[in-house]
Design a protein around this motif. Sequence first.
Motif, PDB file in Angstrom:
ATOM      1  N   LEU A 163       0.823  -1.208   0.000  1.00  0.00           N
ATOM      2  CA  LEU A 163       0.000   0.000   0.000  1.00  0.00           C
ATOM      3  C   LEU A 163       0.862   1.265   0.000  1.00  0.00           C
ATOM      4  CD1 LEU A 163      -2.773  -1.192   2.451  1.00  0.00           C
ATOM      5  CD2 LEU A 163      -3.114  -0.550   0.053  1.00  0.00           C
ATOM      6  N   HIS A 164       1.969   1.258   0.717  1.00  0.00           N
ATOM      7  CA  HIS A 164       2.859   2.420   0.709  1.00  0.00           C
ATOM      8  C   HIS A 164       3.471   2.632  -0.679  1.00  0.00           C
ATOM      9  CE1 HIS A 164       2.701   3.779   4.815  1.00  0.00           C
ATOM     10  NE2 HIS A 164       2.952   2.565   5.285  1.00  0.00           N
ATOM     11  N   LYS A 165       3.827   1.547  -1.349  1.00  0.00           N
ATOM     12  CA  LYS A 165       4.358   1.669  -2.703  1.00  0.00           C
ATOM     13  C   LYS A 165       3.275   2.185  -3.654  1.00  0.00           C
ATOM     14  CE  LYS A 165       8.146  -1.675  -2.558  1.00  0.00           C
ATOM     15  NZ  LYS A 165       9.157  -0.740  -3.086  1.00  0.00           N
ATOM     16  N   ALA A 166       2.031   1.731  -3.459  1.00  0.00           N
ATOM     17  CA  ALA A 166       0.925   2.215  -4.276  1.00  0.00           C
ATOM     18  C   ALA A 166       0.686   3.706  -4.036  1.00  0.00           C
ATOM     19  CB  ALA A 166      -0.339   1.418  -3.975  1.00  0.00           C
ATOM     20  N   ALA A 167       0.831   4.141  -2.790  1.00  0.00           N
ATOM     21  CA  ALA A 167       0.676   5.569  -2.481  1.00  0.00           C
ATOM     22  C   ALA A 167       1.753   6.395  -3.168  1.00  0.00           C
ATOM     23  CB  ALA A 167       0.723   5.784  -0.970  1.00  0.00           C
ATOM     24  N   ALA A 227      -5.408   7.652   1.231  1.00  0.00           N
ATOM     25  CA  ALA A 227      -6.313   6.528   1.487  1.00  0.00           C
ATOM     26  C   ALA A 227      -5.527   5.218   1.564  1.00  0.00           C
ATOM     27  CB  ALA A 227      -7.375   6.451   0.389  1.00  0.00           C
ATOM     28  N   PHE A 228      -4.575   5.023   0.651  1.00  0.00           N
ATOM     29  CA  PHE A 228      -3.760   3.805   0.696  1.00  0.00           C
ATOM     30  C   PHE A 228      -2.918   3.763   1.961  1.00  0.00           C
ATOM     31  CE2 PHE A 228      -3.856   3.781  -4.211  1.00  0.00           C
ATOM     32  CZ  PHE A 228      -5.029   3.073  -4.208  1.00  0.00           C
ATOM     33  N   GLU A 229      -2.348   4.900   2.362  1.00  0.00           N
ATOM     34  CA  GLU A 229      -1.512   4.932   3.562  1.00  0.00           C
ATOM     35  C   GLU A 229      -2.340   4.748   4.827  1.00  0.00           C
ATOM     36  OE1 GLU A 229       2.236   7.662   2.055  1.00  0.00           O
ATOM     37  OE2 GLU A 229       0.478   8.651   2.928  1.00  0.00           O
ATOM     38  N   ALA A 230      -3.593   5.212   4.794  1.00  0.00           N
ATOM     39  CA  ALA A 230      -4.479   4.972   5.931  1.00  0.00           C
ATOM     40  C   ALA A 230      -4.789   3.485   6.065  1.00  0.00           C
ATOM     41  CB  ALA A 230      -5.770   5.777   5.774  1.00  0.00           C
ATOM     42  N   LEU A 231      -5.053   2.831   4.940  1.00  0.00           N
ATOM     43  CA  LEU A 231      -5.317   1.389   4.974  1.00  0.00           C
ATOM     44  C   LEU A 231      -4.094   0.612   5.459  1.00  0.00           C
ATOM     45  CD1 LEU A 231      -7.281   0.828   1.628  1.00  0.00           C
ATOM     46  CD2 LEU A 231      -8.202   0.961   3.944  1.00  0.00           C
ATOM     47  N   ALA A 232      -2.909   1.114   5.152  1.00  0.00           N
ATOM     48  CA  ALA A 232      -1.682   0.436   5.580  1.00  0.00           C
ATOM     49  C   ALA A 232      -1.551   0.385   7.093  1.00  0.00           C
ATOM     50  CB  ALA A 232      -0.460   1.133   4.972  1.00  0.00           C
ATOM     51  N   LYS A 233      -2.290   1.211   7.805  1.00  0.00           N
ATOM     52  CA  LYS A 233      -2.234   1.240   9.261  1.00  0.00           C
ATOM     53  C   LYS A 233      -3.135   0.182   9.900  1.00  0.00           C
ATOM     54  CE  LYS A 233      -1.108   6.168   9.465  1.00  0.00           C
ATOM     55  NZ  LYS A 233       0.169   6.013  10.204  1.00  0.00           N
ATOM     56  N   LEU A 234      -3.978  -0.471   9.097  1.00  0.00           N
ATOM     57  CA  LEU A 234      -4.875  -1.494   9.638  1.00  0.00           C
ATOM     58  C   LEU A 234      -4.085  -2.778   9.886  1.00  0.00           C
ATOM     59  CD1 LEU A 234      -7.991  -0.948   7.334  1.00  0.00           C
ATOM     60  CD2 LEU A 234      -7.390   0.217   9.470  1.00  0.00           C
TER      61      LEU A 234
END
Length: 328
Positions: free
Chosen positions: A91-95, A241-248
């Motif tokens: 997800l971080h790479k996608a961000a 949004a991707f970085e927020a999901l990475a925190k789950l």
Amino acid sequence: MDDLTCVKELEADTPPLTAEARAAARTRLMTAIGRESRGGVALVLPRRTVFRVAVAATVAAAATGTVVVASTDGGNPRSPRMTTLSAAQVLHKAADRTRSSGAGLPVPRNDQYFYTKTYITRTPLKGGRTRTWTDESWMSVDGSRPSRRQEYGKIHNDPPLGEHEVQWPPNEYAKLQKWPTDPDELLKWLGRGRIEVVEPSGPKGGSAAGSASDPDMMVFTEACLLMQGPRVMPPGLQAAAFEALAKLPRITVDEDEVDALGRHGVGVSYPHLTFTFVFDRETYDYLGIRLKGSNDKLVDGELRQTDRYFEMRSRQEVGVVDRIGRRP
């Protein structure tokens, strides 16, 4: 760098292997070597190649929620090594990719339209013919004008939003501009005020029970709904949004997903939800959403889920145009 140092680096973030896991990895490695040596022709591999294969097999047996990707060693493209990525790292790479590729997106005017072209494939779980659609949509930027959208090939002409109508997440660009682009702040916006989760499991969707006790599930679902809206988002919002999901903490990796255009990708999903974000395996471009759905039918007076299927929705073209019917 010697082999022992490589092992230590590769296993630094990996839980210790059990004896069973090591035996399984060793068996897979020896089986692969045995296949190559059938017919009396021995397979002779360089020591470093055998070492890399063994490490890759060991990591694959030990790690959960990770995906194995190829990278280069020492800047030499002829010397690949295997690296495991967690769902958060994907997800971080996608961000990062979103920030670099979305820098040139236009800022739309309220009198314009979001244009999207979406490819859809639907395959029955029990086998059968795969159905395909190519849908185009023109959505009013501020919701004040009629819009036209396609769903599974059928055209719908939508009236302007009423004064008291509320969409969540919103599609209007001006409302999305008010959303935070800090991942921690965005987590507070996603899923707020929800009692149940609505999954995009078909044209009408479906509900997932128990979401009130799992706020992270709601966050993941709201992010999915956000990504199904106009892809021309305010700068930084999609990346956040991707970085927020990475925190789950419970997100997982699905190693090999294929989108509606046949592109191979890596998926990120959440337990007990039926949809998955799919990203390109090499560039980490966002490719679309994969979901498992069903049709609801009335059987003996009861509404039952039948005809279960896998569906992949891939966005191929997005843009901003001046009127319905025009393409970027």
